[in-house]
Design a protein around this motif. Sequence first.
Motif: not given
Lengths: 526, 526
Positions: A48, A51-52, A55, B435
């Motif tokens: 998790q 994945t963040e 970004g 986004s």
Amino acid sequence: MITGKNTIGTLNSARGTDTFKTFNPVENRENPWVFHQATKDEIDQAVQLATEAFGQYKNFSGKRKAEFLRAIADEIEEIGEDLITTYMAESGLPEGRARGERGRTMVQLRAFADLLEEGSWVEATIDVGQADKEPMPKPDIRKMLFPIGPVAVFGASNFPLAFSTAGGDTASALAAGCPVIVKGHPLHAATGELVSSAILKAAEKTNMPNGVFSNLNSSGISVGQELVQHPEIKAVGFTGSIAGGTAIYKLASTREVPIPVFAEMGSVNPVVVLPSAFEQSAHWAKQYALSITNGTGQFCTNPGLILGVKGDDFTQFIGTLGEEIAQISPASMLHPNIYKAFEKGIEVVTASGKTSLVGAYKGEAAPNFGKAKVLTVDADVFIANPALHHEVFGPYSLVVQCDSDQELEAAINALEGQLTGTLLGNSKELSEKTSIVDALKEKVGRLILNGVPTGVEVCAAMHHGGPFPSTTNAKYTSVGVSAITRWTRPVAYQNWPLELLPEALQNENPLKIHRIVDGIHTFNTI
Amino acid sequence: MITGKNTIGTLNSARGTDTFKTFNPVENRENPWVFHQATKDEIDQAVQLATEAFGQYKNFSGKRKAEFLRAIADEIEEIGEDLITTYMAESGLPEGRARGERGRTMVQLRAFADLLEEGSWVEATIDVGQADKEPMPKPDIRKMLFPIGPVAVFGASNFPLAFSTAGGDTASALAAGCPVIVKGHPLHAATGELVSSAILKAAEKTNMPNGVFSNLNSSGISVGQELVQHPEIKAVGFTGSIAGGTAIYKLASTREVPIPVFAEMGSVNPVVVLPSAFEQSAHWAKQYALSITNGTGQFCTNPGLILGVKGDDFTQFIGTLGEEIAQISPASMLHPNIYKAFEKGIEVVTASGKTSLVGAYKGEAAPNFGKAKVLTVDADVFIANPALHHEVFGPYSLVVQCDSDQELEAAINALEGQLTGTLLGNSKELSEKTSIVDALKEKVGRLILNGVPTGVEVCAAMHHGGPFPSTTNAKYTSVGVSAITRWTRPVAYQNWPLELLPEALQNENPLKIHRIVDGIHTFNTI
């Protein structure tokens, strides 16, 4: 101080109750530290966070990522002697190797930093649009490589530094712009923890997002299985056994959304001895005795197979090789289980009754110390017995004696895919024996002339990846800067506003990189 | 004259008793020719010949392979009107499309010939050795791409020329140096036979080895399965359905020696309409009605999904799109079964009761003629129903109405991997709605601004390959000259005699190609 905890982003975490210890094979006793295997929750949390982090991290400039990689190298150096002693305590490998491998790890990290700073690695390709083209306008199309997302890296037993926590897979994935979750190798969890803490310090110093790196402890296969099957993991890097790599490859290929696995697995690295090599028979016998036993034979490019055509010269070479091998002092293997697997592997080959002894160390040896052995077999027997073709991980090689060049070629054709193939000979032989050279080339990722396969230069032209089962994907290398492309995929922009394109694709070529523009290789602006 | 036989190297062969015919969907009747499905023996023979041919063909110069590809293009042209009428009789596609696709097929073949003549595609990378380097000599390492061996190509139903017998997969594999065995698509076996005979003539005229190309007839799945599992087949190219491509991918991944599969499969090619696009609402409604029905909607880049945020402007756009769609005359689909699958697909979506009609052609239509239809659904319903995310192959699109930009982003995040993603809008919106743009980019292989996804330019910068399930390998494109690398792997030469290296790696750079030498991009000699 070793805590035994998992590194999950910036967090040290030990929520699980399954614990394990590492082992000092030289002293034949457990190391003191207790490691907590990662739980399902901890794995999910690491993914998790990755994945963040992706970004943000994927959009960082080459320069910023290079700073991070250089900081990792610096922080690894900063650990100092603790890293050397811990490495030795968990691998049984000697101090020189520990220092050499640490140096190589830093060289790799800095090579990827150089690559990022130069910038051309993204393979920018541009076809400039022609709005007035007849009968139809030609769209403007520009593509380059982008990172694919969080990557799982499986540490290697035999490279606690250069192919583990901050090793080649991690360095290349971070360079590409992918967060990394390492499934640490259970044999060297403390070494992994030290390196993880160095990566974490580097991430903090260079303001990397939380989750760009995690390190999970694991003593069995469940942590790896969970990682490979996690929907947010986008690719896998692995260095290890054929059984392990193939299992991961199959798991990844049968996911709902399959992901690529770049597994570097076993190889016997065939060596073909041509007649002219016997002019330096003693030299090669000595070089090969050293190469077979280098790192106690625990290298992926260990020469496990030596092939030649029968004759007095070859017999003499084999004899000298046997004498040289007998003189090589045993050295520690990585772990009692690896030592046992080596002994068992030799036993299986000898128990077949099809081989005879060339040479072996005859003296006593400390526990877990591998005694070098070289056996020989006739080519017809070799060809008919695939069990003899497999790698025996350790200081061992098999000499295959052929009746003719034809049989030599048949023996090569019978082999599985290999990382390397070596020829000992001269130019005249190479140009005459083209079908032997060609047969070998079809089996390998790297062709070596008049050398030993151990020792893999870290450079742009290196290809460390051969046909299956030496790797799961012969197109890619795990050594050298080309390894970065494994963690990327191209995206093309069509008729995009020029000012909103990534810098690598802008007309002004602000990064001053190599590009292919309208089919022409150039560093120019458009 | 169509013989109905398989092309196995230079041999016309019809040893099997299983036969089939193709179908003219416009005239709604069978075509006259009878095709013999390839037998296991014929498959083995084709692979055997291809393996033998590889031994020679892989060593041919770029110039010789280019001659072959150009000769194929010439011979396809030479077939003349027979090819056009046969194509139309087997596909139901109109004459303009037949001529256009033939033209594209020749453009592709000649583009690969150009690439071979230029020569830099082999990615030559050289690190020059330094014998006197301390503490160890640096070996001389030079790598480039080499062909991998016989390739199986599965023809596509919707591109009887450009993605079948002599289409992009075949052209790129032959360019790479790999013999090709085509498993012809059963819908257009006569077209395939005509093109095969052209390839054969070209092979003869340019002295190519027997077996460099074979074409196997097949009406079921067994011929393809045999091919994919054959030990001597080294890679697979496929264009078709997700079910078909995934089955082949799994078969290839679970072989004793897994091989790569480059399958280009389904895609709904999402289109995101941003507010500024409504300034040209009528224009885009018309363009999209045409794009949705282009080729009767039977394109891999057909826009099957249109997303926008609710509001009067979007409502008006949807209304105009509905009016435009209602005016598009039905056209023949490729086959009654494809027509039935289209009808069934629409029925499944409408029967869910979750969608409402935007517009549809209301008149009568001839048998097998697809009537265009556009439906709409609220984004929350769309996100909760993955069944609505799948491709309906034909002239159909689904408009997804979102409550907000957040919901639009969530809808994009809910999608599977796609070949393309399109945005209609202006630069200001792109730079503000980062986004949304970023979410779309993560899902696709090509990002298009202010256009339609149908129409795939054949050029170096094209990337026609997206995340699974749009393809099985997002790293590679099946359109444009980059497609050649699919059929290659690198091999590195270490300390090889300079005069025995392939020309691309020699110091003098006799091919005058782009290379990376000691990390520097250059056309220079060494």
